[in-house]
Design an enzyme around this catalytic site. Structure first.
Site, PDB file in Angstrom:
ATOM      1  N   TYR A 108      35.395  37.534  39.868  1.00 32.35           N
ATOM      2  CA  TYR A 108      35.651  38.946  39.561  1.00 32.35           C
ATOM      3  C   TYR A 108      37.138  39.205  39.362  1.00 32.35           C
ATOM      4  CZ  TYR A 108      37.540  39.715  44.260  1.00 32.35           C
ATOM      5  OH  TYR A 108      38.326  39.677  45.377  1.00 32.35           O
ATOM      6  N   LYS A 139      38.992  33.313  42.081  1.00 34.64           N
ATOM      7  CA  LYS A 139      38.688  34.674  42.556  1.00 34.64           C
ATOM      8  C   LYS A 139      37.166  34.831  42.632  1.00 34.64           C
ATOM      9  CE  LYS A 139      40.628  39.353  42.140  1.00 34.64           C
ATOM     10  NZ  LYS A 139      40.991  39.578  43.534  1.00 34.64           N
ATOM     11  N   GLU A 148      47.937  33.606  53.200  1.00 37.64           N
ATOM     12  CA  GLU A 148      47.983  34.899  52.505  1.00 37.64           C
ATOM     13  C   GLU A 148      47.241  35.927  53.336  1.00 37.64           C
ATOM     14  OE1 GLU A 148      45.826  34.865  48.745  1.00 37.64           O
ATOM     15  OE2 GLU A 148      44.235  33.631  49.574  1.00 37.64           O
ATOM     16  N   LEU A 188      45.219  32.784  46.436  1.00 32.77           N
ATOM     17  CA  LEU A 188      44.992  33.330  45.102  1.00 32.77           C
ATOM     18  C   LEU A 188      46.364  33.611  44.482  1.00 32.77           C
ATOM     19  CD1 LEU A 188      42.761  34.380  43.128  1.00 32.77           C
ATOM     20  CD2 LEU A 188      43.463  36.659  43.877  1.00 32.77           C
TER      21      LEU A 188
HETATM   22  N1  PLP Z   1      44.862  37.138  47.749  1.00 31.96           N
HETATM   23  C1  PLP Z   1      43.579  37.517  47.856  1.00 31.96           C
HETATM   24  C2  PLP Z   1      42.660  36.733  48.743  1.00 31.96           C
HETATM   25  C3  PLP Z   1      43.100  38.634  47.140  1.00 31.96           C
HETATM   26  O1  PLP Z   1      41.816  39.012  47.236  1.00 31.96           O
HETATM   27  C4  PLP Z   1      44.010  39.359  46.316  1.00 31.96           C
HETATM   28  C5  PLP Z   1      43.554  40.481  45.492  1.00 31.96           C
HETATM   29  O2  PLP Z   1      43.174  41.519  45.881  1.00 31.96           O
HETATM   30  C6  PLP Z   1      45.343  38.956  46.266  1.00 31.96           C
HETATM   31  C7  PLP Z   1      45.730  37.820  46.971  1.00 31.96           C
HETATM   32  C8  PLP Z   1      46.350  39.710  45.449  1.00 31.96           C
HETATM   33  O3  PLP Z   1      46.165  39.481  44.062  1.00 31.96           O
HETATM   34  P1  PLP Z   1      46.560  40.561  42.987  1.00 31.96           P
HETATM   35  O4  PLP Z   1      47.997  40.882  43.181  1.00 31.96           O
HETATM   36  O5  PLP Z   1      46.314  39.884  41.682  1.00 31.96           O
HETATM   37  O6  PLP Z   1      45.683  41.749  43.203  1.00 31.96           O
END
Ligand code: PLP
Length: 282
Positions: A31, A145, A177, A201
């Protein structure tokens, strides 16, 4: 509101998802969440690239070109007259008699997308939030993702129950993270964050922050922080599409630095505001 269902726009009530949809049964899909500011998609191309990359990593073929996909997202925002909000879009491996292995490639993927209004959490940007350190029990492909979010869901729940906004995940001593965000510490003017690999991610907001650091000549070091070092950080913050750049002012009940959002965090928030202001219709 209109929603996207494969190659059609329909009302939400019209969508029919099979009980044997692999997203529903296995979490077998991926997603994206894309932010909308003033009616325009923000960093849309980056999100679309990551959507296609995640799908490819698990062998799902998106039945659109990236350009057509972008246009679909654009149209949905227009049709629903979204001002400040987001688009959620997911693709699953489709519906087939339940069996773990991938079904025949003739089984069509199932795509759904919808929009909603989501205000920017301005108070949170101003005051910061509390976070709780939690062991990262997720799988080893956090670069995808995936719809499979059980590890993330459980960590967030534990954080919320401790009256915290977010979990700071760590594998042993290494900070990875957040449950739905990337994590950064600042020490002596240097920003530290986990490198891009299979343990995190690769956040789109992270890329924006990295770019801002380069422009502002703030050293950006992609090295995992040690859990023991968290208490020595001057500043701490998280980033995500919806939380943008949110200061973390308390970790496990202890103040970070002065207990107020730090100077470098503020500079990066300002740079982010500027980027939003320059956002072109897309
Ligand atoms: N890490 C995880 C596990 C996430 O689900 C998300 C997104 O919500 C992020 C990092 C941050 O990614 P982004 O800046 O692309 O929203």
């Amino acid at each position: 509101n209109w929603v996207m269902w494969n190659d059609r726009y329909v009302k939400e009530e019209e969508i029919m998802i099979s009980i044997e949809d692999r997203g529903y049964q296995f979490g077998d899909g991926i997603y994206e969440v894309i932010r909308v500011y003033e009616g325009s998609l923000f960093t849309a191309q980056e999100h679309i690239d990551r959507f296609f990359a995640s799908a490819e990593k698990i062998g799902i073929v998106v039945p659109f070109t990236k350009d057509v996909f972008h246009k679909r997202m654009y149209d949905l925002v227009e049709m629903n007259e979204v001002r400040t909000g987001q688009v959620y879009v997911q693709i699953t491996r489709g519906a087939a008699p339940r069996a773990h292995q991938y079904p025949d490639s003739s089984v069509p993927a199932v795509i759904t997308a919808y929009t909603k209004e989501v205000a920017r959490p301005l108070t949170q940007f101003e005051l910061g939030v509390a976070a709780k350190t939690i062991e990262d029990i997720r799988w080893l492909r956090c670069d995808i993702k995936s719809l499979n979010l059980l590890g993330n869901v459980m960590a967030k729940q534990e954080a919320i129950q401790a009256n915290c906004f977010e979990a700071i995940l760590h594998r042993g001593d290494r900070v990875t993270e957040g449950s739905s965000s990337n994590m950064y510490g600042v020490k002596d003017g240097i920003v530290y964050t986990h490198p891009v690999d299979n343990y995190i991610l690769n956040g789109i907001t992270r890329s924006v922050v990295k770019e801002s650091c380069q422009r502002l000549r703030i050293p950006f070091v992609e090295e995992a922080m040690d859990l023991q070092d968290l208490s020595t950080m001057d500043e701490f913050f998280l980033t995500s599409t919806t939380a943008e750049i949110t200061p973390i002012v308390e970790i496990d009940g202890n103040s970070v630095g002065s207990g107020r959002p730090g100077n470098i965090t503020r500079q990066l928030q300002l740079a982010f505001e500027e980027k939003i202001a320059l956002n072109e219709p897309s």
